[in-house]
Every structure is written in structure tokens, then in C-alpha cells.
Design a protein around this motif. Structure first.
Motif, PDB file in Angstrom:
ATOM      1  N   VAL A  67      -5.139  13.624  -1.780  1.00  0.00           N
ATOM      2  CA  VAL A  67      -4.080  12.469  -1.212  1.00  0.00           C
ATOM      3  C   VAL A  67      -4.769  11.189  -1.016  1.00  0.00           C
ATOM      4  O   VAL A  67      -6.002  11.412  -0.155  1.00  0.00           O
ATOM      5  CB  VAL A  67      -3.624  13.138   0.227  1.00  0.00           C
ATOM      6  N   ARG A  68      -4.499  10.161  -1.399  1.00  0.00           N
ATOM      7  CA  ARG A  68      -5.119   8.941  -1.347  1.00  0.00           C
ATOM      8  C   ARG A  68      -4.286   7.875  -0.658  1.00  0.00           C
ATOM      9  O   ARG A  68      -3.241   7.730  -0.989  1.00  0.00           O
ATOM     10  CB  ARG A  68      -5.804   8.262  -2.752  1.00  0.00           C
ATOM     11  N   SER A 114       3.734   8.421  -5.507  1.00  0.00           N
ATOM     12  CA  SER A 114       3.407   7.594  -4.358  1.00  0.00           C
ATOM     13  C   SER A 114       4.450   7.513  -3.397  1.00  0.00           C
ATOM     14  O   SER A 114       5.744   7.324  -3.946  1.00  0.00           O
ATOM     15  CB  SER A 114       3.404   5.997  -5.022  1.00  0.00           C
ATOM     16  N   GLY A 131      -3.313  10.564   5.313  1.00  0.00           N
ATOM     17  CA  GLY A 131      -2.181  10.477   5.745  1.00  0.00           C
ATOM     18  C   GLY A 131      -2.268  10.995   7.158  1.00  0.00           C
ATOM     19  O   GLY A 131      -3.306  11.497   7.639  1.00  0.00           O
ATOM     20  N   TYR A 136      -5.942   7.733   9.459  1.00  0.00           N
ATOM     21  CA  TYR A 136      -5.475   8.671   8.875  1.00  0.00           C
ATOM     22  C   TYR A 136      -6.686   9.910   8.720  1.00  0.00           C
ATOM     23  O   TYR A 136      -7.635   9.462   9.065  1.00  0.00           O
ATOM     24  CB  TYR A 136      -5.019   8.271   7.727  1.00  0.00           C
ATOM     25  N   THR A 179       0.836   5.831  -0.490  1.00  0.00           N
ATOM     26  CA  THR A 179      -0.031   6.910  -0.310  1.00  0.00           C
ATOM     27  C   THR A 179       0.214   7.494  -1.680  1.00  0.00           C
ATOM     28  O   THR A 179       1.393   8.235  -1.812  1.00  0.00           O
ATOM     29  CB  THR A 179       0.311   7.879   1.011  1.00  0.00           C
ATOM     30  N   THR A 229      -8.143  12.527   6.225  1.00  0.00           N
ATOM     31  CA  THR A 229      -8.190  12.727   4.688  1.00  0.00           C
ATOM     32  C   THR A 229      -7.933  14.077   4.001  1.00  0.00           C
ATOM     33  O   THR A 229      -8.265  15.186   5.102  1.00  0.00           O
ATOM     34  CB  THR A 229      -9.506  12.268   3.850  1.00  0.00           C
ATOM     35  N   ALA A 271       3.043   9.198   5.518  1.00  0.00           N
ATOM     36  CA  ALA A 271       2.178   8.257   4.879  1.00  0.00           C
ATOM     37  C   ALA A 271       1.746   7.169   5.726  1.00  0.00           C
ATOM     38  O   ALA A 271       2.885   6.804   6.723  1.00  0.00           O
ATOM     39  CB  ALA A 271       2.994   7.598   3.892  1.00  0.00           C
ATOM     40  N   ARG A 288       0.751  -1.062   0.025  1.00  0.00           N
ATOM     41  CA  ARG A 288       0.118   0.096  -0.014  1.00  0.00           C
ATOM     42  C   ARG A 288       0.680   1.382   0.029  1.00  0.00           C
ATOM     43  O   ARG A 288       1.776   1.453   0.762  1.00  0.00           O
ATOM     44  CB  ARG A 288      -1.004  -0.071   1.093  1.00  0.00           C
TER      45      ARG A 288
END
Length: 171
Positions: free
Chosen positions: A98-99, A56, A102, A92, A22, A94, A85, A20
Motif C-alpha cells: 500500500v503506497r 488506486s 493509509g 498515515y 493511495t 505504512t 485512503a 494523490r
């Protein structure tokens, strides 16, 4: 003019690593909307088109995300977020672009505050310290001081050394 260089992104890999990450979507439309990474170490970059790309970051990576936008009347958004991240399963916050999100270490808006943070980043770099490696507690300190209207303390080599010693001592 093209988007500014990514500070600290020399290790960007051409293909997506496993696990995974960020993701941060960067947009650059000159004098309209400009999103960029001020510091941090991306492990992957995906170019979407001339004006958009996605960087990323691995879990634990600290990076600074700057967002600026204007319209015909002047600046409408000026902000900087310093984020860490997160790993799968971590909590985290939102943020736009930013997905999935973080851990927010510092968040401020308005040009005077953003400029002050950028100057603090420059001062850390002048010590020959990578801001992405600075103690996360320092970024929280800066956030809290700015929110209270106080001047943050400067980061020091001693503080940096103590942070690294503390990291080694943790299991």
C-alpha cells in the motif's frame, strides 16, 4: 483460475485521475500468494502483468485489503486490513503493498479473526449497505473487540443512518 473480482470497482477508470491516490498492489499466484480487495471503490486500475495489478483509491475512500499466503506446509499469512485512503499532508501508517499507506481502521490476522471480519462484511452487505460507506468508527470498534478477544456488535441500519446524519452536520 484468475483473481477474484473486485467488489465495488465498477467505476474503475482506464486512465489515472489527477491528485494523490493511495495505490494497492494486488498479486495473485494461485494457492501461493493471493492479495485482493474485498470492498472499496477504486478509481484507477493498472495491469502490470498476468499476476499483478495496482488499484488506486482517492482520499477518504475506505477499502478492505485481504492478504493470504501459503507454502508447502500450509497457510503462513492470513490477514485483513480496512483502510481509509489519506489526503496529502495527512498522517498515515505504512503497510506492505500500500503506497504511501493509509489510516488503519481495522487490522487483524489469523484465519478465525479474518473469517469473522469477512462474515461481518457479508452481514453489512445483507442489509443492502455498501461496507465502504459504513461508519469508520464501526471498523475501529470491530478491531478493538477482536484485539480484546470479545465479539464485536453487528452493524445496524440505525447506526448507518446516524453516521450519515453526522456527516451532513459536520462543516
Amino acid at each position: 483460475m484468475s483473481a477474484p473480482a473486485i467488489h465495488g470497482a465498477a467505476g474503475v477508470r482506464p486512465s489515472s485521475p489527477p491528485g494523490r491516490l493511495t495505490e494497492v498492489e494486488l498479486v495473485w499466484r494461485e494457492k501461493q500468494i493471493e492479495h485482493w480487495i474485498r470492498f472499496g471503490h477504486a478509481v484507477h486500475e493498472q495491469i502490470l502483468d498476468r499476476r499483478r495489478r495496482v488499484l488506486s483509491f482517492p482520499a477518504g475512500a475506505v477499502f478492505a485489503f485481504v492478504r493470504w499466503a501459503s507454502n508447502g506446509f500450509g497457510t503462513v499469512v492470513s490477514r485483513i486490513d480496512i483502510l481509509r485512503a489519506v489526503s496529502a499532508g495527512d498522517g498515515y501508517q505504512t503497510l506492505p503493498s500500500v503506497r504511501p499507506g493509509g489510516e488503519i481502521l481495522l487490522q487483524t490476522s489469523g484465519w478465525p479473526s479474518v473469517e469473522q471480519v469477512l462474515l461481518l462484511i457479508d452481514a453489512i452487505e445483507a442489509l443492502d449497505i455498501d461496507p465502504a460507506e459504513a461508519a469508520p468508527d464501526y471498523w475501529r470498534h470491530v478491531h478493538n473487540r477482536l484485539a480484546a478477544g470479545d465479539a464485536p456488535r453487528s452493524y445496524s441500519r440505525q447506526q448507518h443512518r446516524a453516521w450519515h446524519l453526522r456527516q451532513r452536520a459536520e462543516p
